[in-house]
Design an enzyme around this catalytic site. Sequence first.
Site, mmCIF file in Angstrom:
data_model
loop_
_atom_site.group_PDB
_atom_site.id
_atom_site.type_symbol
_atom_site.label_atom_id
_atom_site.label_comp_id
_atom_site.label_asym_id
_atom_site.label_seq_id
_atom_site.Cartn_x
_atom_site.Cartn_y
_atom_site.Cartn_z
ATOM 1 N N ARG A 107 -47.385 2.266 -0.620
ATOM 2 C CA ARG A 107 -48.253 1.423 -1.445
ATOM 3 C C ARG A 107 -48.964 0.337 -0.638
ATOM 4 O O ARG A 107 -50.160 0.142 -0.808
ATOM 5 C CB ARG A 107 -47.449 0.847 -2.620
ATOM 6 C CG ARG A 107 -47.103 1.907 -3.675
ATOM 7 C CD ARG A 107 -46.218 1.366 -4.753
ATOM 8 N NE ARG A 107 -44.987 0.824 -4.188
ATOM 9 C CZ ARG A 107 -44.239 -0.093 -4.765
ATOM 10 N NH1 ARG A 107 -44.601 -0.586 -5.936
ATOM 11 N NH2 ARG A 107 -43.141 -0.520 -4.193
ATOM 12 N N ASN A 139 -45.785 2.938 -8.796
ATOM 13 C CA ASN A 139 -44.924 4.128 -8.814
ATOM 14 C C ASN A 139 -44.524 4.373 -10.245
ATOM 15 O O ASN A 139 -44.127 3.446 -10.933
ATOM 16 C CB ASN A 139 -43.602 3.848 -8.079
ATOM 17 C CG ASN A 139 -43.766 3.810 -6.580
ATOM 18 O OD1 ASN A 139 -44.629 4.466 -6.024
ATOM 19 N ND2 ASN A 139 -42.918 3.032 -5.931
#
Length: 835
Positions: A20, A38
């Site tokens: 990320r 997520n």
Amino acid sequence: MTLHREQIIINGIVQGIGFRPAVYALALKHHLTGCVSNDSRGVVIEVQGSRENLDAFADLLPAMQLNKMKIDSLDRQQMPVVQGDSQFTIEKTNAGVNAQTFMPPDMGVCPQCLRDLNDRKDKRHHGYFLTACTQCGPRFSVIRKLPYRRSDTTMGPFPMCPACSQEYEKPVSRRFNFETNTCAVCGPEVKLVDSRTGKALPHPIEAARKLLAEGKILAVKGVGGYHIAVDACNQEAVQGLRDRKHRPDKPFAVMFRDSEMLRQYAEVSEEEAEVLASLESPILLVKKIPPAFGEARQGRLNPPLLKGETTTAEISFPTLKKGGRPPSEASLVKDGGDLKLLSNAVAPGQATIGAMLPYTPLQVLFVDRPLVMTSANLSGQPMFYRDADVRECLKNVVDYVLYHDREIVTNVDDSVGRVASSQSNTKKIPPSPPLLKGGTAHLGLQLLRRSRGYVPEALALPRIFQRKTLCFGAQQKNTFCLGFGDKAVLSQHNGDLDTLESQEAFDRALRHLMQVFSFHPEMIAGDMHPEYASSRFARHMAEALEIPLIEVQHHEAHVMAGVLEQNLLREPKAKLLGVAFDGTGYGRDETIWGGELFVVDHKAIERVGHLERVQMPGGEYAIREPYRMMLSYLWHTFGDQRIDSFFHSGVHNQVFEGVWEMIKGGRSGIETSSMGRLFDAASALVTGRHTVSYEGQAAMEFETLALSGNPRTGALPIAIRMDSGKMVFTTTELFGGILKRLSNQVRAEDIALAFHKGVAEAITAAALIAREQHGTQGVLLTGGVFQNGLLCELVRHRLGKAKVPVYEHRLVPMNDGGIAFGQLGYVLMYGLDKR
Ligand SMILES: [Zn+2]
Ligand SMILES: [Zn+2]
């Protein structure tokens, strides 16, 4: 500028590797706004910006340089533009079910963290034993479940301090969003305690180094369990460890400070150095430079031993004085002015050293000399990974325990591999097949044990499974395997399932992996052997869940493991000869197989040949006592024409007589066509290795011996006779030839090499017959016997000359560690999941 917005959903290994933050950086670079999170669907990205920037962003996502990243799918969808969206954010992770993302394996310390560790100016990381970042450190062994959040890791009980939180929040940091971020202020502390008194010592790491230098034995907490560490150059200390562990001969792995130090003892190629220093950091078998060990044994190995006797090798302390002639061009380790060799108790009877480099910061901090680093366990039991177990069970084995209070979720042993010889005249092992892309694949690396660093990385399958299938594997070197979608997840090494403790470890590992992947089996596969613990578990689960059970023959599974790993049947007309040579496995005819030939194609796997069957006197005893197989082959070859000279002088004649009578009377009750047992018999006859303390010892010593054979030595004969259409390897001339050479005083080294050449020639002859009779296009070598590197090289060379392609295992072990994957291959290849 017209704005566009897209949602991108990504699956694969995309959590726990700094994914990320990297997405964040990439979005900023392309002036995109939106968010990344997520959830149960995987990593979900929403991005908004110009068409050009969106496309560039999506194209570059798969090219991000992140360790262990593997993108299985990337789906883009248009979305309505969000007016006023002005920044890109990383959203908190939501709990989700059926996460489609994969957990990364444990990784060794990365170069940047190594720098931090050594950087005196970096107050937070300098010398801190758990220093790690998004690009390195443990994952599988510390994550309880996905999605990846600190609270679901074993760092849960250690809240981050303000400085760690700052790093965690700062997008430009290498530890941005690093869930297990920690430091000396907020993280676990390292401790050193006396194993008997429990008393803690000050300055644990320095103290540990000092104690090791003094020859003390330490248990040290690693990534997936504990090691036992001892100075590998200290003869008394290493022998002391062997005595305390009741492990007389089985080789110990050695950890070297760096590859330079290792090069003082072993030949290390560029590729080997790369594998050793990789994030996976397996134990690698490397060729020792004689005399790396204290004493180079000449000619015959140990004197013959019978059960009950113990080895009392004479040992001289292996120290050379400075200024004395160093034993090789490489300089040796200097310690207090002396140059030191490894103790010959480290790996008796071996031509290789199982070497590894420090892969945790803690190891980096205390490994300053070659150290034996062997899995901390008791005989037949799994590696210890819980602090209390170590303190309780190892107090009579180790003097001190170096540990910390970050828990380990599941035990993960070190992986073991070798790099196939580059000196082979034939082609190298075929390059990484498309299936394994993303999986770590150094060109020549063959894994003999696939565990830490690799597990639970998924292997891609050629098609999608109709039913989620759970394969239970074999009894020895057990692994199990989950098959779902187009993926196979092979478990860590669970060892031999002979003890209750190892069966419990198997059960824990199974539950953990099934939980991690939210896996619920719809079909079970196991070995045909009725008495394997793994077969029993397979039957129970199939019954309890009322789902189908497939029993796969052991050697067929070996072949299918190689076939599936290399995707060897990708062409519809592909046909191969599978040579499955190993110790023992339950055959379809209820005898013990182990020297088997199969023709395999899309329709079926058919046994087309085998080693001729002989008695296996005493069943399992014949594995631990190779002289039994020696007698069996002598009887098989010469019958009652007794070869008195080989009823060795100096051994207990009654024992021999008893076994001999059993064989003569045909009372063994069990027959075998095992190639491993043939190696045992030949080794026993030539070297006098009559009993062993670990499986494969006689064969391994025979290989070591053969490596010093005269290269011009001719092969011993193994003939092939046809018996109702099947090829049968016959051994009559073979044993005649061995006896003749022995009576002519031929060197044991030369006989050992002649034997290896004989086996290689028999395989080559069989390959040519199979090509002629069955139209096979290549040969797959599989089974534990092919852990023998010399044999592989001889076969490669001969088949290369005959222009027969030869395939070998790479990431999935050729030994029983690959059986579960082979069971899966059997189900998949023959469509059993579709019925
Ligand atoms: Zn790092
Ligand atoms: Zn901190």
